[in-house]
Design an enzyme around this catalytic site. Sequence first.
Site, mmCIF file in Angstrom:
data_model
loop_
_atom_site.group_PDB
_atom_site.id
_atom_site.type_symbol
_atom_site.label_atom_id
_atom_site.label_comp_id
_atom_site.label_asym_id
_atom_site.label_seq_id
_atom_site.Cartn_x
_atom_site.Cartn_y
_atom_site.Cartn_z
ATOM 1 N N GLU A 37 0.857 -1.183 0.000
ATOM 2 C CA GLU A 37 0.000 0.000 0.000
ATOM 3 C C GLU A 37 0.895 1.236 0.000
ATOM 4 O O GLU A 37 1.809 1.330 0.822
ATOM 5 C CB GLU A 37 -0.906 0.000 1.233
ATOM 6 N N ARG A 262 5.838 -13.174 9.075
ATOM 7 C CA ARG A 262 6.453 -11.886 8.780
ATOM 8 C C ARG A 262 7.751 -11.748 9.569
ATOM 9 O O ARG A 262 7.972 -12.457 10.550
ATOM 10 C CB ARG A 262 5.498 -10.735 9.135
ATOM 11 N N LYS A 272 4.283 0.519 9.758
ATOM 12 C CA LYS A 272 4.407 1.774 9.013
ATOM 13 C C LYS A 272 3.749 2.918 9.779
ATOM 14 O O LYS A 272 4.195 4.060 9.697
ATOM 15 C CB LYS A 272 3.779 1.623 7.624
#
Length: 561
Positions: A37, A262, A272
């Site tokens: 994104e 992850r 983020k």
Amino acid sequence: MTTTSETQGQNFLQEIIEEDKKTGKHGGRVHTRFPPEPNGYLHIGHAKSICLNFGLAQQYGGKCNLRLDDTNPLTEDTDYVQSIERDVKWLGFDWAGKYFASDYFDKLYDFAVELIKQGKAYVCSLTADEISQYRGDFNTPGRDSPYRNRSVEENLDLFSRMKAGEFPDGAHTLRAKIDMTSPNPVLRDPPIYRIRHAHHHNTGDKWCIYPLYDFAHCLSDSIEGITHSICTLEFENRRVLYDWIVDNLIKGGRPYQYEFARLKLTYTVMSKRKLLQLVTEKLVSGWDDPRMLTISGLRRRGCTPVALRDFATRIGVSKTDSWIDMSVLELCIREDLNEHAPRAMAVLKPLKVVIENYPEGKTEQLDVANHPQKAELGTRQVPFSRELYIEADDFMETPPKGFFRLSPGKEVRLRSAYFIKCESVIKDDKGNVVELRCTYDPATRGGDSPDGRKVKGTLHWVPASAPTAEVRLYDRLFSAEQPDKDKDKDFKQFLNPNSLEVIRDARVEPMLADAAAESRFQFERLGYFYVDPKDSQPGKPVFNRTVTLKDSWAKEQVKPK
């Protein structure tokens, strides 16, 4: 690029792909995608995903797309898009195609209309808080929305009017009609479209309704012909929704979602949102601050793409969460730079040395190897004369046992130069050592003694004519291994106050004065340094410390408290 299978055996994703190729699933094709994104700069966790998705496509002769998941106009920006493209390219990869989820907004709208016509989607007029309350939780089943049984005609009309901009934000959402009593809350009629009157970086003001990730992602995969949709473990419980949407709307070949653990790396944060906090609150100098574990921050610090790809390979791919220590990343960086970075000498805290028996006015050029193990990198000449600088920490007037550097009456070797002996110490009126008076042995030119005598200390040095330079000593941004572990504490309270030390009057050997931006060097005995491409000027390089020569943090941990 070395693949994980070459070093650690096959991971589970490689096993899946090889089985699919064997059975002819997807016609033997492998088509992956990297779908960030564009709401911030990519960090090292994304680097792992980039290496995985592009690496699998390379390994199996397939394709990998770059797709920007731009379904939220409030948080996305063209600057982020451009930074993502730079990062992927810098890591050494190229995409088969670059796409935006917004490229498919017309098709996604048509898919949503199809779901409504099937009786599998409806316009809901509950508020976001009410939807959350009606959904229940893992212990409480959900309740039907009072708008769940609107007719297909009414839903089509309302959805069309949502698209036309008749309603304010939050007035309605389009929800998939699945099962409000499902044990998995993800299937309890999830919203798939929302009203958002906002300018979009790619589509401008054409749209005021936007698909949510769960709806847009799986259908974008389908449109692009993706075979293996690889994401992180937090999406595992959402795979059922991925499958439900695809199965109800896609005929023929379809993608499948697979999840991997992850990256969880110590001494940093992998959100983020939290990285954005650091930037907006000016706790760092920007997304590319060399202390940030963003790809652009690592690049500006001097990390190489080879080191990051090596790191991604070493940590491997699994379905189980585990922590990776920061020292593993630092080791990968150190090993790559050790192989390729030429050597140079710099003195961070200069202490003047006068060699009393060296002829006044004389200067000689000494040949110094650019790399001790790589003769092909050649040599350089460093001027040597009566006056020079050593590191202040390399001298002690009353040294403890085991101190092998310079002290009164003691002899040491100057790298590639001569043996010197400290004869006297000069102090200022406050008692600080400001100058050493030494003698040298002319027979030891090059740093070896013809009579075979040994010295234990070898010091780096620079000539008195050495130019000054700015050197930035970067360290870990956080002092705690898991700064955001405790949800009751602000992760920012664990910021390391010593993560940056700026030295503006370091002395560097003359050839470094003209070092080109983005050059890398090992400063002997000090670490690996990179010429900052942002703040350096011609003739005035700024040197960023990429990593120390050894793991200094490990040594700190064993110090007695």
